[in-house]
Design an enzyme around this catalytic site. Structure first.
Site, PDB file in Angstrom:
ATOM      1  N   GLU A  27       0.859  -1.192   0.000  1.00  0.00           N
ATOM      2  CA  GLU A  27       0.000   0.000   0.000  1.00  0.00           C
ATOM      3  C   GLU A  27       0.891   1.237   0.000  1.00  0.00           C
ATOM      4  OE1 GLU A  27      -2.882  -0.023   3.171  1.00  0.00           O
ATOM      5  OE2 GLU A  27      -3.577   2.010   2.718  1.00  0.00           O
ATOM      6  N   ASN A  72      -6.600   1.484   2.922  1.00  0.00           N
ATOM      7  CA  ASN A  72      -7.334   2.726   3.175  1.00  0.00           C
ATOM      8  C   ASN A  72      -6.889   3.837   2.233  1.00  0.00           C
ATOM      9  OD1 ASN A  72      -8.510   1.335   5.278  1.00  0.00           O
ATOM     10  ND2 ASN A  72      -7.167   2.193   6.847  1.00  0.00           N
ATOM     11  N   ASN A 172     -11.962  -0.805  -0.959  1.00  0.00           N
ATOM     12  CA  ASN A 172     -11.313  -1.384   0.227  1.00  0.00           C
ATOM     13  C   ASN A 172     -12.116  -1.078   1.486  1.00  0.00           C
ATOM     14  OD1 ASN A 172      -8.872  -2.411   1.797  1.00  0.00           O
ATOM     15  ND2 ASN A 172      -9.085  -0.346   2.629  1.00  0.00           N
ATOM     16  N   GLU A 173     -12.403  -2.099   2.263  1.00  0.00           N
ATOM     17  CA  GLU A 173     -13.032  -1.949   3.596  1.00  0.00           C
ATOM     18  C   GLU A 173     -14.111  -0.877   3.610  1.00  0.00           C
ATOM     19  OE1 GLU A 173      -9.987  -1.628   6.667  1.00  0.00           O
ATOM     20  OE2 GLU A 173      -9.453  -3.726   6.380  1.00  0.00           O
ATOM     21  N   GLU A 291      -6.357  -9.392   3.462  1.00  0.00           N
ATOM     22  CA  GLU A 291      -5.525  -8.750   4.484  1.00  0.00           C
ATOM     23  C   GLU A 291      -5.556  -9.648   5.712  1.00  0.00           C
ATOM     24  OE1 GLU A 291      -5.856  -4.567   5.431  1.00  0.00           O
ATOM     25  OE2 GLU A 291      -6.537  -4.091   3.410  1.00  0.00           O
TER      26      GLU A 291
END
Ligand code: AHR
Length: 497
Positions: A27, A72, A172-173, A291
């Site tokens: 990331e 994130n 993502n998330e 993850e």
């Protein structure tokens, strides 16, 4: 001495182990990219500024696929900032990590890095501040051959041939309130569906991963997964799962993290099955556990608005490596449902590889179990039938002292049995029954253990925690093997003799 019995039978298969199980993650966060994989001016830097010492460690780790660029970070990232001449690329505020992103590395450079590292790329699109159309544009930039605005822009930027990225994450998330432009399950389900349609129109050959629960600790779990899947089931191939564990002071609970991970996988598998049945679908959506790791989230330090600050740089202990091995076994044992998994992350940020700016790159303790399972956990996973004592945990009830997994690789005639011994007071005498394989040769017993569970690798002492190889006896169909207390073990057998 504890006593335990383990039967592994060649005919009792869980499923094929997908190489995608041995993925990792880079990331734009902390020093993962800058001074991690990329550091122009470093003594080992290549012509593009990639550190060759890090590339070498990534190759040895045997990683199959790398998720990029977040995390994130991606939910506020404009991918067009990272293409074209470097001198024109803007510096931006990264909201997710309160850092400054220089955009020196973008998709084209990362594709080049993946080729050098011999890994595939899994790209996550921005579904926070990003739109479905932005996602379509980046698929066009990466995968469309030529003759359109974005495909020709890629060619102009030096990549005549398409990048052909096959696996894409729909954000993502998105269930996390911490996420830039976090959404409800209903809103995300709709956005993910419209995005998936555009992306697959641009390239019908791609595989899509929709965001599942980013932790079972959120109140939206597992309803989030049901609602989202009901929206997108027909369009996606995988649903993601994320989970990190940390030692909060209760060693029993920490050692038993694998129990919780297993339970999480079973719940999400059930949600998939429910939606599949409800939709009368023939397709089975698989799991991308993209993850997972040990992460000391509660001990994080922040350095606001810096370029590549040293954040999330956990230094892993022998105990962390043991827990990590238990989790790897859980992934193997669920390989009929979990087809991809990404160790989060790969370099510096909660990572198996740790670098010094301008200096060394070393292997952290967790490097070794990952490498062993990636090298030897191939072929098919076999069911392990275990009879062993249990230990008490506060959060997960009684847990078995042995966590085990087995992989049989018919192509090279090897059986590998992985064992985490959580027993803290006594060694275990294990009776291993592999009679179904006929005559076997015990090739190797690799072990990680030691008197100091807190031992860690540092730049000064990079080999404080590493595996050692034990002498092995002649193998029989049924044999007794000593499995030391608090140890991670890899037992390798040659089946062809
Ligand atoms: O891996 C670190 C962070 O953990 C990722 O950015 C995010 O997706 C998760 O919460």
């Amino acid at each position: 001495m504890n006593k335990a019995k383990l039967i592994v039978d060649k005919d009792y298969t869980i499923g094929e182990i997908d190489p995608g199980l041995f993925g990792s993650f880079i990331e734009h966060l902390g020093r993962a990219v800058y001074t991690g994989i990329y550091e122009p001016g470093h003594p080992t830097a290549d012509e593009q500024g990639f550190r060759k010492d890090v590339l070498e460690l990534v190759k040895q780790l045997n990683v199959s696929i790398v998720r990029y660029p977040g995390g994130n970070f991606v939910s506020g990232y404009k991918w067009t900032d990272g293409i074209g001449p470097k001198e024109n690329r803007p510096r931006r505020l990264d909201y997710a990590w309160s850092s400054i992103e220089t955009n020196e590395v973008g998709i084209d450079e990362f594709v080049d890095w993946c080729k050098k590292a011999d890994v595939k790329l899994m790209y996550a699109v921005n579904l926070g501040t990003g739109t479905p159309q932005d996602a379509g544009y980046i698929v066009e930039y990466c995968n469309f051959p030529s003759g359109t605005f974005y495909s020709d822009l890629r060619r102009k930027n030096g990549h005549e041939q398409p990048h052909n990225i096959k696996v894409w994450c729909l954000g993502n998330e998105m269930d996390g309130p911490w996420q830039t432009c976090h959404l409800s399950a209903e809103d995300y389900g709709k956005k993910a569906l419209e995005t998936a349609k555009i992306m697959k129109w641009v390239d019908p050959s791609i595989k899509l991963v929709v965001c599942g629960s980013s932790t079972p600790l959120l109140s939206t779990y597992p309803e989030w997964d049901r609602v989202v899947l009901e929206h997108v089931y027909d369009y996606v191939d995988y649903i993601s799962m994320h989970r990190y564990y940390e030692n909060e002071g209760d060693v029993n609970d920490f050692l038993a993290s694998f129990v919780d991970m297993d339970d999480f996988i079973h719940t999400i598998s059930s949600v998939i099955d429910y939606v599949k049945a409800k939709k009368r679908s023939k397709k089975k959506v698989m799991i991308s556990f993209d993850e997972w790791n040990v992460w000391y989230q509660k001990k994080q330090t922040r350095f606001p608005w810096q370029i590549a600050p040293p954040i999330l740089e956990d230094i892993y202990s022998l105990l962390d490596a043991l827990v990590f091995g238990g989790m790897l076994c859980t992934l193997l044992n669920n390989c009929d449902r979990v087809k991809m998994a990404c160790l989060a992350q790969l370099v510096n940020v909660i990572a198996p590889i740790y670098t010094q700016k301008g200096g060394k790159a070393i292997k952290q303790a967790i490097y070794y179990p990952f490498q062993q399972v990636s090298l030897y956990g191939r072929g098919v996973a076999l069911k392990t039938l275990v009879n062993c004592p249990k230990f008490k945990t506060k959060s997960y009830g009684d847990a078995p002292i042995l966590q085990t997994a087995a992989a049989y690789d018919e192509s090279n005639g090897t059986l590998t049995v992985f064992i985490l011994n959580c027993g803290q007071d006594e060694d275990t005498e294990l009776t291993l029954d592999i009679r179904s394989f006929g005559e076997v040769k015990f090739m190797q017993h690799i072990i990680m253990d030691g008197p100091d569970l807190n031992a860690k690798n540092t730049f000064e002492n990079p080999d404080a925690v590493k595996p050692r190889v034990l002498d092995v006896d002649k193998a029989d169909g049924v044999m007794n093997i000593k499995i030391p207390k608090l140890s991670w073990n890899v037992l390798r057998f040659n089946i062809n003799k």
